[in-house]
Design a protein around this motif. Structure first.
Motif, PDB file in Angstrom:
ATOM      1  N   GLY A  78      36.161 -80.507 -55.914  1.00  0.00           N
ATOM      2  CA  GLY A  78      35.631 -79.474 -55.670  1.00  0.00           C
ATOM      3  C   GLY A  78      35.449 -78.105 -55.972  1.00  0.00           C
ATOM      4  N   ARG A  79      36.033 -78.491 -57.597  1.00  0.00           N
ATOM      5  CA  ARG A  79      35.746 -77.194 -58.873  1.00  0.00           C
ATOM      6  C   ARG A  79      34.004 -78.045 -59.535  1.00  0.00           C
ATOM      7  NH1 ARG A  79      40.719 -76.129 -57.380  1.00  0.00           N
ATOM      8  NH2 ARG A  79      41.259 -74.623 -58.028  1.00  0.00           N
ATOM      9  N   VAL A  80      34.613 -79.089 -60.039  1.00  0.00           N
ATOM     10  CA  VAL A  80      33.626 -79.820 -60.976  1.00  0.00           C
ATOM     11  C   VAL A  80      32.105 -80.712 -61.014  1.00  0.00           C
ATOM     12  CG1 VAL A  80      34.864 -78.933 -63.278  1.00  0.00           C
ATOM     13  CG2 VAL A  80      35.228 -81.746 -62.182  1.00  0.00           C
ATOM     14  N   CYS A  81      32.004 -80.957 -59.064  1.00  0.00           N
ATOM     15  CA  CYS A  81      30.743 -81.824 -58.928  1.00  0.00           C
ATOM     16  C   CYS A  81      29.605 -81.176 -58.966  1.00  0.00           C
ATOM     17  CB  CYS A  81      31.609 -82.904 -57.500  1.00  0.00           C
ATOM     18  SG  CYS A  81      31.608 -83.577 -57.308  1.00  0.00           S
ATOM     19  N   PRO A  82      28.324 -81.821 -59.322  1.00  0.00           N
ATOM     20  CA  PRO A  82      27.426 -81.454 -58.578  1.00  0.00           C
ATOM     21  C   PRO A  82      27.130 -81.690 -57.407  1.00  0.00           C
ATOM     22  CG  PRO A  82      26.922 -83.346 -59.798  1.00  0.00           C
ATOM     23  CD  PRO A  82      29.013 -83.213 -59.751  1.00  0.00           C
ATOM     24  N   GLN A  83      27.397 -80.438 -56.753  1.00  0.00           N
ATOM     25  CA  GLN A  83      27.416 -80.682 -54.864  1.00  0.00           C
ATOM     26  C   GLN A  83      26.181 -80.570 -54.067  1.00  0.00           C
ATOM     27  OE1 GLN A  83      29.929 -78.218 -55.925  1.00  0.00           O
ATOM     28  NE2 GLN A  83      31.751 -79.462 -55.458  1.00  0.00           N
ATOM     29  N   GLU A  84      25.382 -79.371 -55.087  1.00  0.00           N
ATOM     30  CA  GLU A  84      23.904 -79.309 -55.388  1.00  0.00           C
ATOM     31  C   GLU A  84      23.109 -80.508 -55.294  1.00  0.00           C
ATOM     32  OE1 GLU A  84      26.007 -77.801 -57.619  1.00  0.00           O
ATOM     33  OE2 GLU A  84      24.373 -77.939 -59.037  1.00  0.00           O
ATOM     34  N   LYS A  85      24.026 -81.521 -55.975  1.00  0.00           N
ATOM     35  CA  LYS A  85      22.298 -82.198 -56.259  1.00  0.00           C
ATOM     36  C   LYS A  85      23.208 -83.637 -55.288  1.00  0.00           C
ATOM     37  CE  LYS A  85      21.844 -81.203 -60.923  1.00  0.00           C
ATOM     38  NZ  LYS A  85      22.259 -81.378 -62.460  1.00  0.00           N
TER      39      LYS A  85
ATOM     40  N   GLY B  27      41.236 -90.774 -67.997  1.00  0.00           N
ATOM     41  CA  GLY B  27      39.985 -89.888 -67.518  1.00  0.00           C
ATOM     42  C   GLY B  27      39.453 -90.441 -65.910  1.00  0.00           C
ATOM     43  N   PRO B  28      38.562 -89.509 -65.369  1.00  0.00           N
ATOM     44  CA  PRO B  28      39.073 -90.040 -63.713  1.00  0.00           C
ATOM     45  C   PRO B  28      37.759 -91.599 -63.352  1.00  0.00           C
ATOM     46  CG  PRO B  28      36.808 -87.998 -64.688  1.00  0.00           C
ATOM     47  CD  PRO B  28      37.922 -88.425 -66.417  1.00  0.00           C
ATOM     48  N   ALA B  29      37.583 -91.847 -63.950  1.00  0.00           N
ATOM     49  CA  ALA B  29      37.224 -93.084 -64.192  1.00  0.00           C
ATOM     50  C   ALA B  29      38.734 -94.256 -63.298  1.00  0.00           C
ATOM     51  CB  ALA B  29      36.432 -93.989 -64.396  1.00  0.00           C
ATOM     52  N   SER B  30      39.638 -93.952 -64.455  1.00  0.00           N
ATOM     53  CA  SER B  30      40.670 -94.669 -64.899  1.00  0.00           C
ATOM     54  C   SER B  30      42.095 -94.247 -63.770  1.00  0.00           C
ATOM     55  CB  SER B  30      41.252 -94.361 -65.690  1.00  0.00           C
ATOM     56  OG  SER B  30      40.478 -95.147 -66.924  1.00  0.00           O
ATOM     57  N   LEU B  31      41.941 -92.856 -63.485  1.00  0.00           N
ATOM     58  CA  LEU B  31      42.603 -92.097 -62.727  1.00  0.00           C
ATOM     59  C   LEU B  31      42.179 -92.514 -61.022  1.00  0.00           C
ATOM     60  CD1 LEU B  31      42.922 -88.358 -63.896  1.00  0.00           C
ATOM     61  CD2 LEU B  31      44.462 -90.351 -64.678  1.00  0.00           C
TER      62      LEU B  31
ATOM     63  N   ASP C 224      31.666 -93.108 -67.430  1.00  0.00           N
ATOM     64  CA  ASP C 224      30.961 -93.276 -69.016  1.00  0.00           C
ATOM     65  C   ASP C 224      30.576 -93.827 -69.808  1.00  0.00           C
ATOM     66  OD1 ASP C 224      29.941 -90.470 -67.805  1.00  0.00           O
ATOM     67  OD2 ASP C 224      30.487 -89.947 -69.581  1.00  0.00           O
ATOM     68  N   ILE C 225      31.877 -95.548 -69.903  1.00  0.00           N
ATOM     69  CA  ILE C 225      31.169 -95.943 -70.895  1.00  0.00           C
ATOM     70  C   ILE C 225      30.827 -97.301 -70.198  1.00  0.00           C
ATOM     71  CG2 ILE C 225      32.992 -97.764 -70.028  1.00  0.00           C
ATOM     72  CD1 ILE C 225      34.016 -97.674 -72.768  1.00  0.00           C
ATOM     73  N   VAL C 226      30.896 -97.251 -68.907  1.00  0.00           N
ATOM     74  CA  VAL C 226      28.981 -98.087 -68.517  1.00  0.00           C
ATOM     75  C   VAL C 226      27.650 -96.955 -68.441  1.00  0.00           C
ATOM     76  CG1 VAL C 226      28.510 -98.972 -66.357  1.00  0.00           C
ATOM     77  CG2 VAL C 226      30.837 -99.560 -66.863  1.00  0.00           C
ATOM     78  N   ARG C 227      27.629 -95.679 -68.023  1.00  0.00           N
ATOM     79  CA  ARG C 227      26.820 -95.161 -67.423  1.00  0.00           C
ATOM     80  C   ARG C 227      26.216 -94.313 -68.484  1.00  0.00           C
ATOM     81  NH1 ARG C 227      25.926 -93.194 -62.558  1.00  0.00           N
ATOM     82  NH2 ARG C 227      27.635 -94.815 -61.260  1.00  0.00           N
ATOM     83  N   GLY C 228      27.443 -94.393 -69.830  1.00  0.00           N
ATOM     84  CA  GLY C 228      26.419 -93.761 -71.102  1.00  0.00           C
ATOM     85  C   GLY C 228      26.571 -92.182 -70.722  1.00  0.00           C
ATOM     86  N   GLY C 229      27.261 -91.505 -70.029  1.00  0.00           N
ATOM     87  CA  GLY C 229      27.236 -90.278 -69.709  1.00  0.00           C
ATOM     88  C   GLY C 229      26.550 -89.664 -68.491  1.00  0.00           C
ATOM     89  N   ALA C 230      27.634 -89.948 -67.819  1.00  0.00           N
ATOM     90  CA  ALA C 230      27.613 -88.356 -66.262  1.00  0.00           C
ATOM     91  C   ALA C 230      28.196 -88.029 -65.964  1.00  0.00           C
ATOM     92  CB  ALA C 230      28.030 -90.037 -65.071  1.00  0.00           C
ATOM     93  N   THR C 231      28.715 -87.553 -64.473  1.00  0.00           N
ATOM     94  CA  THR C 231      29.537 -86.545 -64.343  1.00  0.00           C
ATOM     95  C   THR C 231      30.692 -87.645 -63.567  1.00  0.00           C
ATOM     96  OG1 THR C 231      29.234 -87.195 -61.885  1.00  0.00           O
ATOM     97  CG2 THR C 231      27.368 -85.712 -62.842  1.00  0.00           C
ATOM     98  N   VAL C 232      31.657 -86.095 -63.135  1.00  0.00           N
ATOM     99  CA  VAL C 232      33.257 -86.957 -62.885  1.00  0.00           C
ATOM    100  C   VAL C 232      33.208 -87.572 -61.937  1.00  0.00           C
ATOM    101  CG1 VAL C 232      35.744 -86.178 -61.508  1.00  0.00           C
ATOM    102  CG2 VAL C 232      34.595 -84.946 -64.078  1.00  0.00           C
TER     103      VAL C 232
END
Lengths: 274, 489
Positions: free
Chosen positions: B112-119, B174-178, B459-467
């Motif tokens: 609710g805080r860090v997602c790029p909802q606008e995208k 991080g978020p993927a593992s959690l 990110d270890i698959v994507r190389g740099g993305a979002t939570v």
């Protein structure tokens, strides 16, 4: 939380701790290091591993008191806990039969040198070790280095023990009298720089283990970066050992002073609070 | 799969839709997020967005039309049942709303805080798509529901299946593992999450600043996972402290690698190794994870009057806003493209500007000049202009010859991207790793790697993305791992 099971002052400012860390004791190899943190508010401090005892589940670390964290560490006693110990970090030393290995240790750099000397001896090398320090009291781990060396040369700046002179004086003597196939030098950056310059003259392959500033130690921050062969490398994940003749020691020395003012200020505040 | 249609026909939803005419709903203006004053917040580290009140949330929920075809859901990487939770808010069942979100999202207060909802969800909202009006504030409402639940002291813990005794391990926290750990716990697995650092949370702890994501909120979410039976081991580097094979010998049947994109990139320009020049990872880690700005903590951080941050992503915004809070008079973003091409969230750019950050777009550093002690004192900056679109579809920046000028600075933060962390990929023999990007190659359906018991995401698959994309990967990998493990029995 890692319990301290043994502590010994090697000199006024150099202290050895044997710490419970069973997983690291099993997995560490010569050349690896750990990062420790003292308490919730502590900083992450990289320290080399001098020894490991798999059966006792312990590793031995040696630190020199120079700043706030190392003073706090030195104040801990047997039975106390180090809040965090993480490792082993860095690539292990490439151990192989080179022939004659000249192992040079300066100050607390002798601690990480010990497991390398042991492994190099066990790999069938002739090992000549040079231990160097400002004075007799700062020569550490001499007996253990002797155990795995064919010869040990002691150098002190003030001549209070062994031969008088800096490490390179001892190196020149050895190089003049016999063929050296590999040199390993670990100690203060300035010492490693001069070791590298010495062996470069004789084209002796030389490995140094760098002890730059680090935060995480896992490749994340890049505080430890150093130029090797013109390229920026991270000491924590690409090293800590590099070809001594390719390291930009002047840049490394400059970078190691990056927090000098803050470190000094913090240390004075710490001292005043004692 | 959730049957959105039949859920929508439930009586309470039908009745609710009738309470307010559609016209009235669409005529209502989008809610504004209450914020801390821009001047005040420069000298504190408290959260900038204050969150909606219950009254504001209910009012905003009226705007949602409860569409027959909720396109917003397709914009969400974890497919939160958006209309259902918003209608729960409209019905003033706030705890119910939180429960709906938690059916599919592990970290609602974080997203609710860090997602790029606008995208994402909000870009697919009926308002955006058809009415050409500001979208329903889905992100604000998600945050409201999650915060309400946490503050109510009545946090629900998702139900977990009967323990099946099968050990599985996540590498990185991080978020993927959690997200992976939460789903695996729900399926009944015995889950352990291994973290190299001394705190759980990965980028949520070391990367995203307190003023955007308070750490106590992350900790509550982690505690909830612990209540679901997930075990956490800090200070443990898989591949170094313990090998994967050792874990296999100890009975671990499947792994999830979510070690993130830990390795910072530099630009390799002259003078970049001068003192006072850091990666954004280093700068943010010192301040966020190590609390360097707090004098009670031992880790130092550089403070300066003039701080340059290079880059235009969210990490660059986090860094420059941190510099402002550490007392910089001039905190500058130097970005080689124009503001339009900036990958950072609009909200972050907006907040940075409000806080007095200077934006030097179409500018790029080419060299750093240091003093006699090796400390950076100036950046040589070259002006850029936009040329033809590049592979990313954005117009590529072209240097303007002879346009170089000097800017005084005591510190530079390089935020030009990260590469995957090399420790785990180099420690697992035979793992299929992209030779150039150093990312782990996975089956896009299941997130399974070429080694059957190893799954990966984030990110270890994507190389740099979002939570949220990382969390989506974690969930997909959990479904994949569960299916694979079930087929092995």
């Amino acid at each position: 939380m890692n319990k301290i099971v043994n502590k010994e002052f090697f000199s006024e400012n150099v202290v050895m701790f044997e710490v419970e860390a069973p997983e690291i004791a099993k997995s560490r190899k010569p050349g690896n290091f750990v990062i420790i943190r003292l308490g919730e508010k502590g900083e992450r401090v990289p320290l080399t591993i001098a020894k490991a005892d798999e059966e006792r589940g312990t590793i031995t670390i040696v630190a020199q008191r120079i700043g706030v964290s190392t003073y706090k560490l030195a104040n801990l006693n047997v039975g106390d806990y180090i809040h965090d110990v993480v490792g082993p970090l860095g690539h292990p030393t490439h151990i192989y039969k080179a022939g004659t290995v000249l192992a040079c240790g300066g100050g607390v750099g002798v601690a990480p040198l010990l497991p390398i000397v042991k492994a190099m001896k066990e790999a069938g090398n002739r090992v000549v070790s040079i231990l160097a320090a400002r004075n007799k009291g700062l020569i550490i781990l001499e007996d253990e280095i002797r155990k795995y060396s064919d010869e040990v040369i002691i150098m002190t700046d003030d001549g209070s023990y062994g031969k008088k002179g800096v490490v390179t004086v001892g190196m020149e003597d050895v190089i003049a009298r016999e063929k050296v196939d590999l040199c390993i030098a670990i100690g203060p950056a300035i010492m490693m720089k001069f070791c590298a310059l010495t062996t470069q003259k004789y084209e002796i392959p030389t490995v140094v283990s760098l002890n730059t500033i680090m935060v995480d130690g896992t490749g994340m921050c890049g505080a430890c970066r150093v130029k090797v062969d013109g390229k920026t490398r991270f000491v924590c994940v690409d090293g800590p050992e590099f070809d001594a003749h390719k390291v930009d020691f002047n840049e490394m020395l400059m970078r190691m002073g990056g927090y000098k003012d803050q470190e000094k200020e913090a240390f004075e505040a710490y001292k005043n609070a004692q | 799969m959730t049957d959105y249609k039949s859920e929508r026909e439930q009586q309470w939803r039908v009745d609710l839709r009738k309470t307010i005419p559609a016209k009235e709903r669409t005529n209502q203006e989008r809610v504004e997020m209450p914020m801390q004053d821009a001047v005040a917040r420069r000298s504190n580290n408290l959260e900038v967005n204050l969150g909606l009140t219950a009254e504001m949330a209910v009012k905003e929920s009226h705007r949602c039309l409860d569409c027959a075809n909720p396109t917003c859901v397709t914009g969400c990487p974890v497919n939160v049942n958006i209309p259902k939770f918003i209608k729960k808010i409209e019905a003033e069942d706030f705890l119910g709303a939180a429960a709906v979100i938690k059916e599919t999202s592990t970290l609602p207060a974080v997203c609710g805080r860090v997602c790029p909802q606008e995208k994402q969800c909000e870009s697919q909202c009926f308002y955006t798509q058809k009415l050409k009006k500001p979208a329903v504030a889905i992100g604000y409402l998600e945050r409201f529901a999650a915060d309400y639940e946490r503050e109510s002291g009545k946090m629900s813990i998702p139900e977990v299946a009967k323990p099946n005794g099968i050990k599985v391990a996540a590498i990185g926290s991080g978020p993927a593992s959690l997200a992976w750990a939460a789903d695996m716990a729900r399926f009944g697995y015995d889950v352990t999450v291994y973290e190299a650092l001394h705190e759980i949370g990965g980028v949520l702890k070391y990367g995203i600043p307190e003023f955007r994501l308070p750490k106590k909120i992350v900790d509550v979410e982690i505690q909830n996972l612990a209540k679901m039976g997930v075990k956490f081991e800090t200070n443990t580097i898989i591949g170094r402290t313990i090998s994967l094979d050792t874990l296999r010998e100890r009975g671990v049947k499947a792994f999830f690698i979510g070690a993130g994109a830990g390795l910072p990139r530099f630009m390799n320009i002259p003078g970049e190794n001068s003192n006072g020049i850091f990666s954004s990872n280093e700068y943010l880690t010192r301040v966020n994870l190590m609390h360097a700005a707090d004098p009670a903590y031992d880790t130092p951080v550089l403070r300066g009057k003039n701080i340059i941050v290079v880059g235009g992503g969210n990490t660059a915004m986090d860094s420059v806003r941190t510099a402002k809070r550490l007392g910089a008079e001039r905190a500058m973003i130097v970005y080689r493209r124009s503001e339009q091409e900036m990958p950072a969230r609009l909200e972050e750019v907006h907040h940075a500007k409000e806080e007095g950050v200077e934006f030097m777009t179409l500018n790029n550093p080419v060299e750093y000049i240091a003093d006699e002690k090796g400390r950076v004192k100036q950046a040589k900056i070259q002006k850029m202009e936009l040329g033809e679109p590049d592979a990313s579809g954005r117009r590529s920046p072209v240097p303007v010859e002879g346009s170089e000028y000097l800017v005084d600075c005591e510190g530079v933060v390089v935020a030009v991207g990260v590469s995957p962390n090399p420790i785990i990929t180099s420690a697992v023999e035979g793992l299929d790793v992209d030779p150039k990007r150093r990312t782990i190659t996975v089956n896009p359906e299941t997130n399974q790697s070429n080694i059957p018991d190893i799954f990966a995401g984030g990110d270890i698959v994507r190389g740099g993305a979002t939570v949220i994309l990382a969390m989506g990967d974690g969930r997909k990998a959990a479904a994949g791992a569960h299916q694979w493990l079930s087929s092995q029995r």
